[in-house]
Design an enzyme around this catalytic site. Sequence first.
Site, short mmCIF file in Angstrom:
data_model
loop_
_atom_site.label_atom_id
_atom_site.label_comp_id
_atom_site.label_asym_id
_atom_site.label_seq_id
_atom_site.Cartn_x
_atom_site.Cartn_y
_atom_site.Cartn_z
N LYS A 75 0.83 -1.21 0.00
CA LYS A 75 0.00 0.00 0.00
C LYS A 75 0.86 1.25 0.00
O LYS A 75 0.38 2.34 -0.34
CB LYS A 75 -0.94 -0.02 1.20
N ASP A 123 -8.33 -0.05 6.44
CA ASP A 123 -8.24 -1.22 7.32
C ASP A 123 -6.92 -1.17 8.07
O ASP A 123 -6.67 -1.94 8.98
CB ASP A 123 -8.23 -2.50 6.47
C1 LIG Z 1 -1.84 -6.42 2.91
C2 LIG Z 1 -2.94 -6.22 1.94
N1 LIG Z 1 -3.10 -7.10 0.96
C3 LIG Z 1 -4.08 -6.96 0.04
C4 LIG Z 1 -4.97 -5.91 0.10
C5 LIG Z 1 -6.07 -5.81 -0.91
O1 LIG Z 1 -5.95 -4.70 -1.72
P1 LIG Z 1 -7.20 -4.11 -2.51
O2 LIG Z 1 -8.14 -3.56 -1.47
O3 LIG Z 1 -6.62 -3.11 -3.41
O4 LIG Z 1 -7.84 -5.27 -3.20
C6 LIG Z 1 -4.84 -4.96 1.13
C7 LIG Z 1 -5.78 -3.84 1.24
O5 LIG Z 1 -5.77 -3.09 2.19
C8 LIG Z 1 -3.79 -5.11 2.07
O6 LIG Z 1 -3.58 -4.21 3.04
#
Ligand SMILES: Cc1ncc(COP(=O)(O)O)c(C=O)c1O
Length: 395
Positions: A75, A123
């Site tokens: 992120k 989150d």
């Molecule tokens: C560690 C991690 N993996 C995957 C995701 C999924 O990303 P997206 O919401 O863009 O699908 C997030 C989203 O916050 C994340 O923090």
Amino acid sequence: MFLLNRHPDYRSALDPADVETLGPAGADAITAHLAQRENHRPTPLHGLPALAAALGIGALYIKDEGQRLGLGSFKALGGAYAVIRLALEAASGKLGRKLDDADMLDPAVRAVAAEMTFACATDGNHGRSVAQGAQLLGAKAVIFVHGGVSDERVAAIARFGAQMVRVPGTYDDSVVEAARVATERGWTIVSDTSWDGYERIPGLVMQGYTAIAREGLAQMPERPTHVFVQAGVGGIAAALAAQMQTVLGDERPFFTVVEPALAACIFEAARQGRPVKIAHGAPTVMAMLECYDPSPLALRVLYRAADAFLTAEDSDAVEAMNRLARPVAGDPAIVAGESGSAGLAGLLAALRDPQAKAALKLDANSRVFLVNTEGATDPERYTELVGLKPAEVAA
Ligand SMILES: Cc1ncc(COP(=O)(O)O)c(C=O)c1O
């Protein structure tokens, strides 16, 4: 559960606007930006030949985003990048001259940024990135979190100088509240999910993620045949799918989107062939993937460029974390958080199900590319699930 993509748009050309944002030009833009960031290094791509052999596939590679820009998750590429781009645009407008990434720390840009407030819901990981971008420029950040976000994650965001706001309800409720307050106060909302009439900024966030595909394809000794990428609202999955489709065309790998069985909103939108919001259920251990309302921008891309949708159980994620922490002899140990390990969790689930394995064409010739999207961003939870402290794994 798995589902092959049967959407009417499947394999049709991407929308030209999405090609512009998430294709080669998008990857060029984030690459130019990263070149100006002080702590930027391409993240490592680990080969796991022993695990690949144990699983009966040809090769397994995992792009490890655990240290991206010092933030602990992929992120870091999105929120901060969008904040900086938006501040540069605002400063260009005010100062009447064209500015680019090399100007981000220019005092005149900082003076404009100091008047700006960036807000988002999170989150955990996206908010950390937005807060980092704002701090870099001397702008303000207000980050909205729902009740399920751990105190450790909140503290990790606040460390970047952000003001934190707790919102009752789910992630999706916090998205709505952040947008409401930001609109009322004239703040700039930097969301990682899109909605009707709001796509440009989430598009910039996703543009940041295309760096993972660009770096990963350059680091792979051979082109992957399969990609498994985890999804919350679908941003990273769509960014990688679009980048691979635009760069590799028909040679692109078979692309599978992985979600927790307990929060599979993209799976459901694929099943129904239209954007749907699913009901809020029990929390999943893959806390960062706990989203019930897909990003329409991400869905538009995934309907065209994803081949399959798959759910993984919480137990698959915990198994994947442990397999990465305690590797088969010869493979490197990798610290992967609950959501970081979800791509491997999906691969494990698919390999265990003969029907899924056949439908996804997984066999001894498969070369699979995964992304560890986060390290131990919640170290206490990590230790609970793996029985080791993150530092003990890396040692
Ligand atoms: C560690 C991690 N993996 C995957 C995701 C999924 O990303 P997206 O919401 O863009 O699908 C997030 C989203 O916050 C994340 O923090």
